[in-house]
Structure formats: structure tokens, C-alpha cells
Scaffold this motif. Structure first.
Motif, PDB file in Angstrom:
ATOM      1  N   GLU A  34       3.775   3.019  -0.831  1.00  0.00           N
ATOM      2  CA  GLU A  34       2.324   2.914  -1.198  1.00  0.00           C
ATOM      3  C   GLU A  34       1.858   2.919  -2.773  1.00  0.00           C
ATOM      4  OE1 GLU A  34      -1.690   5.427   0.161  1.00  0.00           O
ATOM      5  OE2 GLU A  34       0.163   6.208   0.396  1.00  0.00           O
ATOM      6  N   PHE A  37       2.362  -0.492  -3.788  1.00  0.00           N
ATOM      7  CA  PHE A  37       1.196  -1.598  -3.669  1.00  0.00           C
ATOM      8  C   PHE A  37       0.069  -1.194  -4.299  1.00  0.00           C
ATOM      9  CE2 PHE A  37      -2.362  -2.434  -0.834  1.00  0.00           C
ATOM     10  CZ  PHE A  37      -2.238  -3.512  -0.405  1.00  0.00           C
ATOM     11  N   TYR A  57       4.796  -7.368  -3.940  1.00  0.00           N
ATOM     12  CA  TYR A  57       5.462  -7.744  -2.792  1.00  0.00           C
ATOM     13  C   TYR A  57       6.854  -7.853  -2.791  1.00  0.00           C
ATOM     14  CZ  TYR A  57       6.620 -11.044   1.106  1.00  0.00           C
ATOM     15  OH  TYR A  57       7.246 -11.675   2.053  1.00  0.00           O
ATOM     16  N   ASN A  67       8.491  -1.728   6.037  1.00  0.00           N
ATOM     17  CA  ASN A  67       7.569  -0.558   5.679  1.00  0.00           C
ATOM     18  C   ASN A  67       5.904  -1.385   5.915  1.00  0.00           C
ATOM     19  OD1 ASN A  67       5.516   0.754   3.565  1.00  0.00           O
ATOM     20  ND2 ASN A  67       7.232   2.156   4.260  1.00  0.00           N
ATOM     21  N   GLU A  68       5.079  -0.321   6.247  1.00  0.00           N
ATOM     22  CA  GLU A  68       3.508  -0.736   6.658  1.00  0.00           C
ATOM     23  C   GLU A  68       2.813  -1.306   5.323  1.00  0.00           C
ATOM     24  OE1 GLU A  68      -0.511   1.627   6.657  1.00  0.00           O
ATOM     25  OE2 GLU A  68       1.111   2.781   7.097  1.00  0.00           O
ATOM     26  N   TRP A  69       3.489  -0.882   4.107  1.00  0.00           N
ATOM     27  CA  TRP A  69       2.841  -1.417   2.719  1.00  0.00           C
ATOM     28  C   TRP A  69       3.355  -2.825   2.491  1.00  0.00           C
ATOM     29  CZ3 TRP A  69      -1.537   0.550   1.157  1.00  0.00           C
ATOM     30  CH2 TRP A  69      -1.881   2.093   1.681  1.00  0.00           C
ATOM     31  N   THR A  70       4.607  -2.966   2.737  1.00  0.00           N
ATOM     32  CA  THR A  70       5.287  -4.376   2.460  1.00  0.00           C
ATOM     33  C   THR A  70       4.278  -5.517   3.548  1.00  0.00           C
ATOM     34  OG1 THR A  70       7.293  -3.386   2.394  1.00  0.00           O
ATOM     35  CG2 THR A  70       7.195  -5.868   2.965  1.00  0.00           C
ATOM     36  N   LYS A  71       4.048  -4.751   4.762  1.00  0.00           N
ATOM     37  CA  LYS A  71       3.068  -5.834   5.811  1.00  0.00           C
ATOM     38  C   LYS A  71       1.811  -5.993   5.277  1.00  0.00           C
ATOM     39  CE  LYS A  71       5.875  -4.435   9.764  1.00  0.00           C
ATOM     40  NZ  LYS A  71       5.942  -3.091  10.610  1.00  0.00           N
ATOM     41  N   ARG A  72       1.247  -5.207   4.589  1.00  0.00           N
ATOM     42  CA  ARG A  72      -0.063  -5.298   3.804  1.00  0.00           C
ATOM     43  C   ARG A  72       0.210  -6.226   2.722  1.00  0.00           C
ATOM     44  NH1 ARG A  72      -3.505   0.397   3.840  1.00  0.00           N
ATOM     45  NH2 ARG A  72      -3.018   1.088   5.947  1.00  0.00           N
ATOM     46  N   ALA A  73       1.086  -6.213   1.812  1.00  0.00           N
ATOM     47  CA  ALA A  73       1.236  -7.118   0.912  1.00  0.00           C
ATOM     48  C   ALA A  73       1.778  -8.424   1.113  1.00  0.00           C
ATOM     49  CB  ALA A  73       2.419  -6.476  -0.119  1.00  0.00           C
ATOM     50  N   TYR A  74       2.076  -8.787   2.530  1.00  0.00           N
ATOM     51  CA  TYR A  74       2.324 -10.045   2.903  1.00  0.00           C
ATOM     52  C   TYR A  74       1.629 -11.208   2.590  1.00  0.00           C
ATOM     53  CZ  TYR A  74       3.918 -13.598   6.271  1.00  0.00           C
ATOM     54  OH  TYR A  74       4.675 -14.797   6.881  1.00  0.00           O
ATOM     55  N   TYR A  76       0.380 -11.598  -0.458  1.00  0.00           N
ATOM     56  CA  TYR A  76       0.737 -11.609  -1.669  1.00  0.00           C
ATOM     57  C   TYR A  76       2.046 -12.816  -2.009  1.00  0.00           C
ATOM     58  CZ  TYR A  76      -2.262  -7.926  -2.241  1.00  0.00           C
ATOM     59  OH  TYR A  76      -3.337  -7.025  -2.033  1.00  0.00           O
TER      60      TYR A  76
END
Length: 80
Positions: A34, A37, A57, A67-74, A76
Motif C-alpha cells: 500500500e 502504491f 506498478y 497483492n491487491e495493491w498490485t491489481k489496483r496499479a494494473y 499503470y
């Protein structure tokens, strides 16, 4: 919590410093993805340069691929 509070108040320089400190002092924390990110987003918002978003990313993908934060950064990943 302090970094997120700074982020929410749009105090991006303070947020960057707090997240950077957390990453240096506690690199294996559960909060590390987190912080990676949010530091990237804070850097983008303070400079309007998208490169920190892509760097976040790339780091998340390399170190925390599921990780969830990696998915949110996708999204990028499209930044050159």
C-alpha cells in the motif's frame, strides 16, 4: 496512518516522506504494498509526472505479484 492522512489532505510532500520512511524502516511490513502504491500516486500528484506510477506498478509486480495493491496499479502498466 499518518501517510494516508497526509495523502487525503493533499499534503503530498509529507505523504511521500512518510511512505518513503515506512519503506526504508519496515520493508517487510504488511503495509508495504500500500505504501508503494500511495507513494507513487503522491509523487504523481505532486509533479504531474506519470513515471512514478509506472515505477510503483513495476515494483509491486516484481515483489508482490498477487497483492491487491498490485491489481489496483494494473492500469499503470500502460505508462511508458
Amino acid at each position: 496512518g499518518i501517510g494516508k492522512s497526509n495523502f487525503e489532505r493533499e499534503e503530498f510532500d509529507k505523504a511521500i516522506a512518510t511512505f518513503s520512511s515506512l519503506l526504508e524502516r519496515h520493508p517487510k511490513s504488511d503495509s508495504t504494498p500500500e505504501a508503494i502504491f500511495l507513494r507513487g500516486v503522491s509523487m504523481y500528484k505532486s509533479t504531474h509526472d506519470p513515471k512514478p506510477l509506472r515505477a510503483s506498478y513495476d515494483k509491486l509486480t516484481a515483489e508482490y505479484p498477487d497483492n491487491e495493491w498490485t491489481k489496483r496499479a494494473y492500469p499503470y502498466r500502460l505508462i511508458n
